[in-house]
Design a protein around this motif. Sequence first.
Motif, mmCIF file in Angstrom:
data_model
loop_
_atom_site.group_PDB
_atom_site.id
_atom_site.type_symbol
_atom_site.label_atom_id
_atom_site.label_comp_id
_atom_site.label_asym_id
_atom_site.label_seq_id
_atom_site.Cartn_x
_atom_site.Cartn_y
_atom_site.Cartn_z
ATOM 1 N N ASP A 60 0.878 -1.174 0.000
ATOM 2 C CA ASP A 60 0.000 0.000 0.000
ATOM 3 C C ASP A 60 0.914 1.222 0.000
ATOM 4 O O ASP A 60 1.645 1.453 0.973
ATOM 5 C CB ASP A 60 -0.897 -0.011 1.235
ATOM 6 N N LYS A 62 1.476 5.466 -1.244
ATOM 7 C CA LYS A 62 0.945 6.731 -1.755
ATOM 8 C C LYS A 62 2.050 7.769 -1.744
ATOM 9 O O LYS A 62 2.688 7.995 -0.722
ATOM 10 C CB LYS A 62 -0.238 7.212 -0.912
ATOM 11 N N THR A 70 -0.262 12.931 -7.563
ATOM 12 C CA THR A 70 -0.360 11.856 -6.573
ATOM 13 C C THR A 70 -0.352 10.511 -7.279
ATOM 14 O O THR A 70 -1.049 10.314 -8.279
ATOM 15 C CB THR A 70 -1.658 11.981 -5.753
ATOM 16 N N VAL A 72 -0.847 6.399 -6.369
ATOM 17 C CA VAL A 72 -1.279 5.419 -5.380
ATOM 18 C C VAL A 72 -1.109 4.024 -5.966
ATOM 19 O O VAL A 72 -1.536 3.762 -7.099
ATOM 20 C CB VAL A 72 -2.753 5.643 -4.976
ATOM 21 N N ASP A 74 -1.682 -0.147 -4.849
ATOM 22 C CA ASP A 74 -2.329 -0.961 -3.825
ATOM 23 C C ASP A 74 -2.594 -2.344 -4.411
ATOM 24 O O ASP A 74 -3.220 -2.469 -5.468
ATOM 25 C CB ASP A 74 -3.644 -0.302 -3.406
ATOM 26 N N TYR A 88 -3.489 0.917 -9.538
ATOM 27 C CA TYR A 88 -2.829 2.217 -9.406
ATOM 28 C C TYR A 88 -3.811 3.344 -9.715
ATOM 29 O O TYR A 88 -4.832 3.151 -10.386
ATOM 30 C CB TYR A 88 -1.617 2.316 -10.343
#
Length: 357
Positions: A60, A62, A70, A72, A74, A88
């Motif tokens: 996880d 970020k 940004t 991300v 996961d 993503y």
Amino acid sequence: MRIFISIIVFIMFLFSLVYILLFTSIGNNILKPYVEKIITKNIKHDVSIESLRLKPDFLDFKMVIDHNATLVLDGKINLLKQNFDLIYKIDANNLHTPYIAITSHILLDGNLKGNRHEYIINGEGTAFKSKTKFLVAIKNKKVRKLQIDAKSLRIEDILAFSNQPIYSHGVLSVVVDLVSDDGENFAGTIKNTIYFGVLNNDIIAKHFGVKLKDAISYKGSINSKISNDIIYSSGNILSNIAQLKFNKSEYHIVDQRLSADYTLILPNLGLLPPVAGQKLKGAMQVRGSVMMKGDNRVIKAQSKKFGGLINLSVINQKATLHFIGLQVAKMWNILNLKRYADASIDGDITVDDLSQG
């Protein structure tokens, strides 16, 4: 036995220490600043890792770049087999680098699946104010497949993204389908549809030295096929003053050589700038070819206007105009003047250096 037990205890201690550093919240917090420094050094932008949870089978993550973008990640990972299956999300706005500039909002999400040697990235979302879908297949750090379907892209955003002058505004769609066996030579198709475009006269005058008086709008399509390191293209561009068609355009990627035929149709010469203060009338069609390689260029044009034959040849900075059988009466007519005389003219005009004006 005592030595053997000591070795086992030491190994267990090292394993526990590695596990704590890698797979616990305490260890993840210790790793954060080091990961930030490594990423910042590589992309040359300020990076802040807001979340980092690493387990043997889970990630996880970020990250925020320059407070404007940004990323991300996961999903599932397998550190032993070095494979992954991650979701993503990318959210970027007004992000500038020495190579690209993202002035519009980009919001993409998708899947990243494979291993460190071979993986596939696919996703969809909004990029350059366009609904976009894409798929990229990577093998041994080289692109093996690329598919893009982008609808209603903004031309000005694409130019800004490429750090190019904003010489046009408009809307187009792009469909790309390319494959490669070796990651070097691609085959496939690229289709471009321009729904609407308007030239920026000030930018064109500044960067290209061409002064346009009135606004020029255009639309059209350009379709390309790539095979054996050659891009074959055909296109049809229609503007409010002319129509440009080309059917046999070839660009040789290896030696960067372009050859193309073209047909230029001017349905109303009155829309062009006046010649010697005199407004033109009538229509005109020009056929020709273009060949370019490096700094060398050859442009040829032919027209049957004025009742005769006109041939123009431009080789780098040298221009040669050859005409035969031109009817003076028709020249008076196109210049919108009374017929003061009539004759048939043959001749040649040569300009050795166009750069001298």
